[in-house]
Design a protein around this motif. Structure first.
Motif, short mmCIF file in Angstrom:
data_model
loop_
_atom_site.label_atom_id
_atom_site.label_comp_id
_atom_site.label_asym_id
_atom_site.label_seq_id
_atom_site.Cartn_x
_atom_site.Cartn_y
_atom_site.Cartn_z
N PRO A 503 3.40 -2.16 4.99
CA PRO A 503 3.85 -2.02 3.60
C PRO A 503 2.66 -1.95 2.63
N LEU A 504 1.62 -2.73 2.92
CA LEU A 504 0.47 -2.73 2.01
C LEU A 504 -0.23 -1.37 1.96
N HIS A 505 -0.38 -0.73 3.12
CA HIS A 505 -0.98 0.61 3.15
C HIS A 505 -0.19 1.57 2.28
N LEU A 506 1.14 1.52 2.46
CA LEU A 506 1.97 2.48 1.75
C LEU A 506 2.02 2.21 0.25
N ALA A 507 2.05 0.93 -0.09
CA ALA A 507 2.05 0.58 -1.51
C ALA A 507 0.74 1.08 -2.14
N ALA A 508 -0.38 0.91 -1.42
CA ALA A 508 -1.67 1.35 -1.95
C ALA A 508 -1.70 2.87 -2.08
N ALA A 509 -1.16 3.55 -1.06
CA ALA A 509 -1.18 5.01 -1.11
C ALA A 509 -0.33 5.54 -2.25
N GLU A 510 0.77 4.84 -2.54
CA GLU A 510 1.71 5.35 -3.55
C GLU A 510 1.47 4.73 -4.93
N GLY A 511 0.43 3.94 -5.07
CA GLY A 511 0.10 3.39 -6.39
C GLY A 511 1.07 2.32 -6.88
N GLN A 512 1.65 1.55 -5.96
CA GLN A 512 2.59 0.50 -6.36
C GLN A 512 1.84 -0.82 -6.57
N LEU A 513 1.23 -0.94 -7.74
CA LEU A 513 0.39 -2.09 -8.06
C LEU A 513 1.13 -3.42 -7.88
N GLU A 514 2.32 -3.48 -8.47
CA GLU A 514 3.09 -4.72 -8.42
C GLU A 514 3.36 -5.16 -6.98
N VAL A 515 3.65 -4.17 -6.15
CA VAL A 515 3.94 -4.47 -4.75
C VAL A 515 2.69 -5.01 -4.06
N VAL A 516 1.55 -4.37 -4.32
CA VAL A 516 0.31 -4.84 -3.70
C VAL A 516 0.08 -6.30 -4.08
N GLN A 517 0.26 -6.60 -5.38
CA GLN A 517 0.06 -7.97 -5.83
C GLN A 517 1.05 -8.93 -5.15
N PHE A 518 2.29 -8.49 -5.12
CA PHE A 518 3.32 -9.33 -4.50
C PHE A 518 2.98 -9.64 -3.04
N LEU A 519 2.60 -8.60 -2.31
CA LEU A 519 2.30 -8.80 -0.88
C LEU A 519 1.14 -9.77 -0.70
N LEU A 520 0.12 -9.62 -1.55
CA LEU A 520 -1.04 -10.52 -1.43
C LEU A 520 -0.64 -11.96 -1.76
N LYS A 546 -6.23 0.72 -10.54
CA LYS A 546 -5.86 -0.69 -10.71
C LYS A 546 -5.73 -1.39 -9.36
N ILE A 547 -5.23 -0.64 -8.41
CA ILE A 547 -5.09 -1.24 -7.08
C ILE A 547 -6.46 -1.50 -6.48
N LEU A 548 -7.38 -0.55 -6.68
CA LEU A 548 -8.74 -0.75 -6.17
C LEU A 548 -9.35 -2.02 -6.74
N LYS A 549 -9.06 -2.25 -8.02
CA LYS A 549 -9.61 -3.43 -8.67
C LYS A 549 -9.10 -4.72 -8.01
N VAL A 550 -7.79 -4.72 -7.74
CA VAL A 550 -7.20 -5.89 -7.07
C VAL A 550 -7.83 -6.11 -5.70
N LEU A 551 -7.96 -5.01 -4.96
CA LEU A 551 -8.49 -5.14 -3.59
C LEU A 551 -9.98 -5.51 -3.61
N ASP A 552 -10.71 -5.01 -4.63
CA ASP A 552 -12.14 -5.35 -4.75
C ASP A 552 -12.33 -6.86 -4.86
N LYS A 553 -11.38 -7.49 -5.58
CA LYS A 553 -11.50 -8.93 -5.81
C LYS A 553 -11.42 -9.74 -4.51
N LEU A 554 -10.91 -9.12 -3.46
CA LEU A 554 -10.75 -9.86 -2.20
C LEU A 554 -12.09 -10.06 -1.48
N ASN A 555 -13.09 -9.34 -2.00
CA ASN A 555 -14.42 -9.48 -1.40
C ASN A 555 -14.47 -9.16 0.07
N ILE A 556 -13.80 -8.11 0.44
CA ILE A 556 -13.84 -7.67 1.84
C ILE A 556 -14.62 -6.36 1.85
#
Ligand code: GLN
Length: 677
Positions: A503-520, A546-556
Motif C-alpha cells: 500500500p505504501l508504494h502505491l500511495a507514494a506513486a499516486e500522490g496520496q500524502l494522507e495515506v502515506v502519513q497514516f501508514l507510517l 510533499k511525500i518526498l518530504k515526509v519520507l526524507d524525514k525518516l532518514n533512510i
C-alpha cells in the motif's frame, strides 16, 4: 406434407458458447482446437472428483471410448450430462478449490500423526480388543463429492457410538423434535458415555407438576438406547434393522445401481452377540429407562407361567427393554469404512443431501437439529474441550472411528482404534486438532480476522490477492476510512502483491500524502519491492514533493530500484485490460507461484492471459522474474504477447535477465523474430 422445423441448437448460438469455449480452451495445449483426452481426465481427477462418482460415470466412460484428442464439438457432447459439475471442477469452484494442495497438507499431518501410538483398544467388547491397533485411515468428502483417502480408509470397522446421531435423525424425521425430546434431553451430560444418571424434567401437567427422568441426550448410551427404542417400535427386529441399514446406505452414497464404492452396510452379528453377553451396564440402563415409563414399545405381559410348579414362577424379562437393546447393539455393530462414514458426514455437511447420489436423505431441519447436539455431546465427557479447540460437530465410537462435520464444506472420518480415556480415537482427535490449527474451519473462526491460517474454501492465489488487494486499492485512491477499518481488524497493511508492491508504494506513486502519513503512523514497515524500491522513487518519478518530504524525514538512504530495459525502443505489445482487478492480481500470484492448475482455472473463467495490473505487470512478467519456465511455456502456448512492458518499460525477457533466469531468458529469445542483419 409436414413442415420441417429447424431445431434450435444452443451450441450454435454464440452467447451460450462462450462459457464452454473457455472451459475447452483452458484444457488446450499448443493447438487451441483440440484437447488431449488424458489431460481432461487428469484435470477432473486432480480436482478431487472420482471416476466412479455416479454423476460422472457416463462422462468417464465416454472419455474411455474417445480418441486421444477431442474436438470442441465432441467436448460439448461429452460434458452435456454433467456440465455444471465439470465447469465447477475446471474453474476451481468446487468446495475445496485447491484440492491437491489440501491433500498434500493432510498427507503431511497423517505422516506425523501415525507416529502416535498412545491409547488403548476398547476391551470391554471382546471382538474390539482383537483388531489391529496400528490401523489408521482418513477420508474426507466434500459437499461437491471431492474425495480424499489415505491409509486404512477402506477397512471395515465397527460403528459403535457413531450410529447415535444417525439414529437420532431417523427418530426426528419420524416424530419431530418435540415428541422425541419428551423421551430424551438436549443437554450435555458431562459424564461418561455409559453413565446411569438421568436428567430430571418436569412434565407440565394440567393441575399438578409431575417429575420424570430422561437421558441427558441422544449421544450417550442411555439416550441412544432410548432413540433405538423409538425407531419403528411396532415392527419386528428384522424389519427395524433392515430399515436402518437402508437409511444408512443412502447416507453413505450406496444405491442399488450406483457405481460409487460404498457397499450396503454390513452387520457383524458376533460383535452384537458379544455386546449382549457383556453389556451389563447397558442392560441396567435399559431397565432404568423402563422404570421411568418413557421407553416406548409393546408391553404385553405373559398371562400365565408355562412352568406349572407350585413353588416357582417364570422369570419375566421385559421385551420392551430387550427389543430396544437388541436393536441398539445391532446398529452399533454395523460396519463401514472411513470413506463411507465420511460420506455420511458429508451428507450432514450438505444439509441432508448425499453428495455423490444427490438424493436427499434427511430434511434440512433434521440436520440442523442434530448438529448442535453433536457439538455439545458428540465426544462424551470431552465434548466441551474438544469443541472449544476444534470447533466442529463430531461423533466418535469405541470401534476407533470418529467423524467431523464442517457444515457447508465437508465430512471427515478417521479410523484408528487406539482410544483415550474418554473412549475417543487418539489419532482421530489429533488429526482434527491439526486440521483446525491449519485451516479456518472452526465454526467460530468468523470471529478471527487476522488469522494466519488458511481458508480452504478459497484458492490460495485468490486468498493472497484478497489479503493485499483491498489495502493496496484503498491506498492508491486515498480511501483512509477503509485503511482505518483494515487496521482495526489487525490486517497487515505492509503486505505486498506478487511484486512486493505494498500500500505504501502505491500511495507514494499516486500522490496520496494522507495515506502515506497514516501508514507510517500505523507503524507500517517500509519494505523493498521486487526491484529494491521503497516507494521513494515512486513519489519522485511522479513528482510528489510533499511525500518526498515526509519520507526524507525518516532518514533512510533510499537506493534507486534496479529496473532493466534492454531495448527501450524495441517493440511493444499491448497489455490486456480486465475489469476484475482481483482476478488479475490472482493470475499474477499464480504465475509467480508456478501454479499451472490455477492459471488454467482462471483461463476457464475467461480471463485473458496477458491481463495487466496497475503497474502493467502481466503473468509473463511474473513467471519470467521467478524463473518459472513451465508457466512461461504455458502462457506462450496461450499466445501471451512477449513484448508487453510494465510501468518501468521492462519486458518479461528483461525481467528474466535481471533476475538471471537463464533458461527462461534463452527460451524467450528463441521466440523473438530474428533481427535482419
Ligand atoms: N456399543 C457401545 C456401548 O454401548 C458403544 C459405546 C461407544 O462407542 N462409546 O457401550
Amino acid at each position: 406434407m409436414q413442415k420441417k422445423i429447424k431445431p434450435t441448437n444452443r451450441y450454435e448460438s454464440n452467447n451460450f458458447l462462450k462459457r464452454e469455449k473457455d472451459l475447452f480452451y483452458s484444457l488446450s495445449d499448443k493447438n487451441p482446437n483440440q484437447i488431449k483426452t488424458k489431460d481432461f481426465k487428469n484435470a477432473l481427477l486432480k480436482s478431487g472428483l472420482k471416476s466412479n462418482d455416479n454423476r460422472l460415470y457416463d462422462l468417464f466412460r465416454k472419455l474411455d471410448s474417445s480418441e486421444n484428442e477431442i474436438y470442441f464439438k465432441d467436448f460439448i457432447k461429452i460434458i452435456s450430462s454433467s456440465e455444471l459439475l465439470v465447469e465447477k471442477a475446471l474453474r476451481g469452484e468446487l468446495a475445496l478449490p485447491d484440492f491437491s494442495d489440501f491433500s498434500k497438507s493432510v498427507d503431511e499431518m497423517y505422516d506425523d500423526v501415525i507416529k502416535n501410538k498412545s491409547g488403548e483398544l476398547a476391551s470391554y467388547i471382546p471382538p474390539l480388543a482383537k483388531v489391529d491397533p496400528n490401523q489408521f485411515g482418513i477420508s474426507i468428502v466434500t459437499i461437491d463429492g471431492q474425495i480424499y483417502q489415505r491409509g486404512d480408509c477402506k477397512v471395515d470397522f465397527s460403528l459403535q457410538s457413531m450410529c447415535k446421531p444417525f439414529n437420532y435423525c431417523l427418530a426426528l424425521e419420524k416424530f419431530g423434535l418435540e415428541l422425541v425430546h419428551k423421551h430424551v434431553g438436549q443437554e450435555p451430560s458431562g459424564r461418561q458415555f455409559n453413565d446411569l444418571t438421568l436428567l430430571t424434567r418436569s412434565l407440565e401437567g394440567k393441575s399438578n407438576k409431575k417429575l420424570t427422568r430422561i437421558p441427558f441426550n441422544p449421544m450417550i448410551n442411555a439416550g441412544a438406547i432410548m432413540t433405538a427404542g423409538l425407531i419403528n417400535s411396532e415392527d419386528t427386529y428384522e424389519k427395524r434393522l433392515n430399515f436402518i441399514k437402508e437409511q444408512y446406505g443412502k447416507l453413505i452414497g450406496w444405491s442399488a445401481n450406483g457405481k460409487f464404492e460404498s457397499k450396503f452396510p454390513r452387520f457383524n452379528k458376533d460383535v452384537a452377540r458379544e455386546e449382549n453377553f457383556t453389556g451389563y451396564n447397558n442392560l441396567a440402563i435399559g431397565y432404568l429407562l423402563m422404570a421411568t415409563g418413557n421407553l416406548p414399545g409393546k408391553k404385553n405381559k405373559l398371562k400365565k407361567d408355562k412352568n406349572t410348579s407350585k413353588n416357582e414362577f417364570d422369570f419375566y424379562i421385559e421385551p420392551t427393554v430387550t427389543d430396544a437393546l437388541k436393536l441398539y447393539f445391532s446398529v452399533c455393530s454395523l460396519e463401514m469404512t472411513a470413506t463411507e462414514v465420511a460420506m455420511a458426514a458429508a451428507t450432514l455437511a450438505n444439509n441432508g443431501v448425499c453428495p455423490v447420489t444427490q438424493s436427499r436423505v434427511f430434511n434440512q431441519k433434521t440436520v440442523r437439529d442434530c448438529l448442535p447436539i453433536l457439538q455439545s455431546s458428540g465426544m462424551y465427557d470431552a465434548s466441551g474441550a474438544f469443541f472449544q479447540e476444534v470447533g466442529l460437530p463430531a461423533k466418535s465410537g469405541v470401534g476407533g472411528g470418529v467423524f467431523f462435520v464442517v457444515p457447508q464444506l465437508m465430512g471427515i472420518c478417521i479410523f484408528s482404534p487406539r482410544l483415550d480415556e474418554q473412549g475417543n480415537s487418539v489419532r482421530g482427535i489429533e488429526m482434527a486438532k491439526r486440521i483446525t490449527s491449519k485451516y479456518l474451519v472452526h465454526i467460530f473462526d468468523g470471529a478471527m480476522t487476522n488469522a494466519d491460517r488458511v481458508d480452504p474454501r478459497i484458492p490460495i492465489s485468490k486468498w493472497r490477492a484478497n489479503s493485499c488487494g483491498e489495502a493496496i486499492w484503498a491506498a492508491s485512491i486515498g480511501d483512509i476510512r477503509t485503511l482505518e477499518r483494515l487496521a482495526s481488524e489487525q490486517k497487515d497493511l505492509g503486505i505486498g502483491n506478487s511484486d512486493m508492491r505494498t500500500p505504501l508504494h502505491l500511495a507514494a506513486a499516486e500522490g496520496q500524502l494522507e495515506v502515506v502519513q497514516f501508514l507510517l503512523e500505523q507503524g507500517v514497515k517500509l519494505v523493498p519491492d521486487r526491484w529494491g524500491g521503497y516507494g521513494y522513487f515512486d513519489a519522485k518519478n511522479n513528482n510528489h514533493k510533499k511525500i518526498l518530504k515526509v519520507l526524507d524525514k525518516l532518514n533512510i538512504k533510499f537506493l534507486k530500484p534496479k529496473h532493466l530495459v534492454e531495448e527501450p525502443n524495441g517493440e511493444t505489445d499491448e497489455v490486456a485490460k480486465y475489469d476484475d482487478e482481483l482476478m488479475v492480481s490472482e493470475l499474477l500470484f499464480a504465475a509467480a507461484g508456478n501454479d499451472i492448475t490455477r492459471i488454467r482455472q482462471l483461463i476457464a473463467k475467461g480471463i485473458p492471459v496477458h491481463a495487466g495490473n496497475f503497474d502493467s505487470r502481466t503473468a509473463l512478467h511474473l513467471a519470467a522474474a521467478e524463473g518459472n519456465l513451465e508457466t512461461v511455456k504455458l502462457l506462450i502456448n496461450y499466445k501471451h504477447p512477449i513484448n508487453v512492458r510494465d510501468r518501468w518499460n521492462s519486458t518479461p525477457s528483461d525481467e528474466a535477465k535481471r533476475e538471471k533466469r537463464l533458461a527462461v531468458y534463452n527460451f524467450l529469445k528463441t521466440l523473438k523474430p530474428k533481427n535482419k542483419s
